[in-house]
Design an enzyme around this catalytic site. Structure first.
Site, PDB file in Angstrom:
ATOM      1  N   HIS A  89     -14.437  19.437  32.210  1.00 60.65           N
ATOM      2  CA  HIS A  89     -13.389  18.704  32.731  1.00 60.65           C
ATOM      3  C   HIS A  89     -12.925  17.806  31.602  1.00 60.65           C
ATOM      4  O   HIS A  89     -13.482  17.181  31.000  1.00 60.65           O
ATOM      5  CB  HIS A  89     -14.272  17.757  33.883  1.00 60.65           C
ATOM      6  CG  HIS A  89     -14.448  18.346  35.110  1.00 60.65           C
ATOM      7  ND1 HIS A  89     -15.515  17.978  35.932  1.00 60.65           N
ATOM      8  CD2 HIS A  89     -13.814  19.422  35.610  1.00 60.65           C
ATOM      9  CE1 HIS A  89     -15.694  18.931  36.903  1.00 60.65           C
ATOM     10  NE2 HIS A  89     -14.650  19.743  36.933  1.00 60.65           N
ATOM     11  N   ALA A  90     -11.592  18.085  31.451  1.00 60.28           N
ATOM     12  CA  ALA A  90     -10.858  17.444  30.225  1.00 60.28           C
ATOM     13  C   ALA A  90     -11.081  15.889  30.039  1.00 60.28           C
ATOM     14  O   ALA A  90     -11.286  15.586  29.113  1.00 60.28           O
ATOM     15  CB  ALA A  90      -9.214  17.769  30.612  1.00 60.28           C
TER      16      ALA A  90
ATOM     17  N   GLU B 284     -13.340  13.980  30.658  1.00 62.59           N
ATOM     18  CA  GLU B 284     -14.788  13.428  30.371  1.00 62.59           C
ATOM     19  C   GLU B 284     -15.262  13.475  28.943  1.00 62.59           C
ATOM     20  O   GLU B 284     -16.126  14.022  28.427  1.00 62.59           O
ATOM     21  CB  GLU B 284     -15.834  14.198  31.002  1.00 62.59           C
ATOM     22  CG  GLU B 284     -15.517  13.972  32.774  1.00 62.59           C
ATOM     23  CD  GLU B 284     -16.357  15.122  33.694  1.00 62.59           C
ATOM     24  OE1 GLU B 284     -17.071  15.900  33.119  1.00 62.59           O
ATOM     25  OE2 GLU B 284     -15.852  15.211  34.732  1.00 62.59           O
TER      26      GLU B 284
ATOM     27  N   ARG C 194      -8.096  16.380  34.730  1.00 64.34           N
ATOM     28  CA  ARG C 194      -9.586  16.949  34.927  1.00 64.34           C
ATOM     29  C   ARG C 194      -9.274  18.556  34.843  1.00 64.34           C
ATOM     30  O   ARG C 194     -10.471  18.891  34.172  1.00 64.34           O
ATOM     31  CB  ARG C 194      -9.694  16.427  36.145  1.00 64.34           C
ATOM     32  CG  ARG C 194     -10.876  17.357  36.990  1.00 64.34           C
ATOM     33  CD  ARG C 194     -11.243  16.883  38.256  1.00 64.34           C
ATOM     34  NE  ARG C 194     -12.105  17.593  39.101  1.00 64.34           N
ATOM     35  CZ  ARG C 194     -13.512  17.441  39.148  1.00 64.34           C
ATOM     36  NH1 ARG C 194     -14.078  16.254  38.666  1.00 64.34           N
ATOM     37  NH2 ARG C 194     -14.330  18.302  39.916  1.00 64.34           N
TER      38      ARG C 194
ATOM     39  N   SER D 254     -19.380  13.844  33.248  1.00 67.47           N
ATOM     40  CA  SER D 254     -19.364  12.401  33.178  1.00 67.47           C
ATOM     41  C   SER D 254     -18.740  11.810  34.509  1.00 67.47           C
ATOM     42  O   SER D 254     -17.621  12.254  34.767  1.00 67.47           O
ATOM     43  CB  SER D 254     -18.656  11.511  31.961  1.00 67.47           C
ATOM     44  OG  SER D 254     -18.397  10.319  32.161  1.00 67.47           O
TER      45      SER D 254
ATOM     46  N   GLU E 255     -25.039  14.555  34.053  1.00 66.47           N
ATOM     47  CA  GLU E 255     -23.838  13.626  34.205  1.00 66.47           C
ATOM     48  C   GLU E 255     -24.257  12.446  33.462  1.00 66.47           C
ATOM     49  O   GLU E 255     -25.173  11.720  33.780  1.00 66.47           O
ATOM     50  CB  GLU E 255     -23.737  13.195  35.734  1.00 66.47           C
ATOM     51  CG  GLU E 255     -23.403  14.208  36.761  1.00 66.47           C
ATOM     52  CD  GLU E 255     -21.703  14.634  36.642  1.00 66.47           C
ATOM     53  OE1 GLU E 255     -20.977  13.815  35.839  1.00 66.47           O
ATOM     54  OE2 GLU E 255     -21.375  15.361  37.401  1.00 66.47           O
TER      55      GLU E 255
HETATM   56 ZN   LIG Z   1     -17.191  16.699  35.527  1.00 71.58          ZN
END
Ligand SMILES: [Zn+2]
Length: 345
Positions: A96-97, A99, A150, A222, A297
C-alpha cells in the site's frame, strides 16, 4: 544432511603430455545425497560442457575435470545448489503506497543482515527475500502528487481513466472478490481479476519459486499495532494455533522495546479482529502451504493533541520503527530455524 560435498582431488599445474596443457585444470570429487542433487550437478556439467569422468550418484561420488577459467563458476553454482535447503523468510513493505513507515522496517532488516550483522546465525542459515517497495508506481505517486494514495497506478479500469489503480492487497488469488470492490473508483477496488496486476504477479512468482522452502512471510503495513493472520473469511489454517503462538511471541518481543507512548501489540485472525477480507497477499501465501503468513500493522502515530494520525508518523519514530520490528522478526526467524519443515523430515 543435504549439502553437496565438493573438493578437488587433482590439480594440474604442468603439462602432462607434449601437446596437452592442463595448467589450472582441477578434478573435483562431488558427493550428492539424493537423486535430485545428482540431476542438478548433471545439468550443470552439461551446461558447462565439462569432461565428466564419473557421474555423481547417491551411491558413488562423481569426478569431473574443470578448466581453470571455469572453476569459480562451477564452485559457486555447486555451492548455491548446496544452499537450497535453507529455510526462506520473505519480508515485504509498501504494498500500500501511502504506508511509508513500513519501508524503514525492511531497510533496517537489510542493514542487520548485510552491514551491521549482530545475529550471524540468521544470516548463515536462512535465505532472506526482502521486497522493500512492492508497489513502486503508487509509492512514487504518493510522494509526487497525493500523500494518501493507496493503490497502484494501473489504467484501463474506466473508459475515461477517471479512476486509476488497484488495491494490490485485494488482487491476489485467494477468495478473490468476496469482500472487496469491483468499482474502479473504490479504494478497495480488486482489479479485473485475480493477479491482474504486475505487482501481485511479481510477488506470486517469488513466492511460488520458493514455496517449498518459504517458512515465514511478513507483509508490513500501517497502521494498527496488530499482527494479523488468515484466513480473511474467518476460517483458520490447520496450524492456526502455531501461527497464533508465533505471532504472540513476535508481538511480545516488540512490546518489550517499544516506546511507552505506543500501545501493546495485539494478535488475531484478520476476519475476527478486523473484518472479512479477500484477495490478500497474506491469504494467498498461507493458502499455498507456507506455514507462517502475516500482515504486520505498524503502530499509528499519536500527535500532541493525543489524536491518532494513522499512517503519518513522527520522523523521530522512523529508526525506532525499524529497530523494534526487527526485534520481532528475529523471534520469528529463530522459530523458523528450530521448526522449519526441513527439520521435521
Ligand atoms: Zn496496508
Amino acid at each position: 544432511m543435504f549439502k553437496i560435498v565438493l573438493f578437488f582431488v587433482l590439480y594440474f599445474s604442468f603439462s602432462i603430455a607434449k601437446h596437452e596443457h592442463y595448467d589450472g585444470y582441477v578434478v573435483y570429487q562431488i558427493t550428492v545425497t539424493d537423486k535430485q542433487q545428482a540431476e542438478r550437478v548433471y545439468t550443470l556439467e552439461n551446461e558447462l560442457l565439462l569432461d565428466v569422468w564419473l557421474y555423481a550418484a547417491p551411491t558413488i561420488p562423481g569426478l569431473v575435470l574443470v578448466p581453470g577459467p571455469m572453476r569459480e563458476r562451477f564452485q559457486s553454482e555447486v555451492a548455491a545448489i548446496g544452499d537450497t535447503n535453507k529455510p526462506v523468510i520473505m519480508l515485504q513493505s509498501l504494498l500500500h503506497a501511502r504506508e511509508w513507515v513500513t519501508l524503514p522496517v525492511t531497510l533496517y532488516a537489510i542493514e542487520k543482515l548485510v552491514i551491521d550483522i549482530t545475529d550471524k546465525n540468521l544470516v548463515d542459515n536462512i535465505d532472506w527475500i526482502i521486497l522493500p517497495i512492492a508497489n513502486p508506481d503508487g509509492y512514487e505517486f504518493s510522494h509526487e502528487h497525493l500523500r494518501f494514495w493507496r493503490k497502484n497506478r494501473s489504467t484501463g479500469h474506466t473508459i475515461t481513466n477517471l479512476c486509476v489503480g488497484v488495491d494490490l492487497n485485494r488482487n491476489f488469488g485467494y477468495n478473490f472478490g468476496l469482500w472487496s470492490s469491483d468499482i474502479a473508483c473504490s479504494e478497495a477496488y480488486h482489479g479485473k481479476g485475480p493477479f491482474s496486476e504486475p505487482e501481485s504477479q511479481a510477488v506470486r512468482s517469488i513466492v511460488l519459486e520458493h514455496s517449498n522452502r518459504l517458512e515465514l512471510y511478513f507483509d508490513v503495513h500501517s497502521h494498527g499495532s496488530i499482527i494479523l493472520y488468515g484466513y480473511g473469511d474467518g476460517i483458520l489454517p490447520p496450524n492456526g494455533l502455531t501461527i497464533h503462538l508465533v505471532a504472540v511471541r513476535i508481538a511480545q518481543a516488540i512490546d518489550a522495546v517499544k516506546w511507552p507512548s505506543k500501545p501493546n501489540y495485539s494478535v488475531g485472525n484478520i476476519a475476527l479482529t478486523f473484518a472479512n477480507v479477500s484477495g490478500t497477499a497474506m491469504d494467498y501465501v498461507q493458502g499455498i502451504g507456507v506455514p507462517l503468513s502475516y500482515i504486520h500493522e505498524m503502530p499509528a502515530h499519536r500527535n500532541e493533541n493525543n489524536s491518532l494520525t494513522g499512517t503519518l508518523v513522527d520522523p523521530d519514530y522512523i529508526e525506532q520503527a525499524g529497530y523494534e520490528t526487527w526485534e520481532g522478526i528475529k523471534v520469528g526467524a529463530r522459530w523458523v530455524l528450530e521448526n522449519s519443515r526441513r527439520n521435521k523430515h
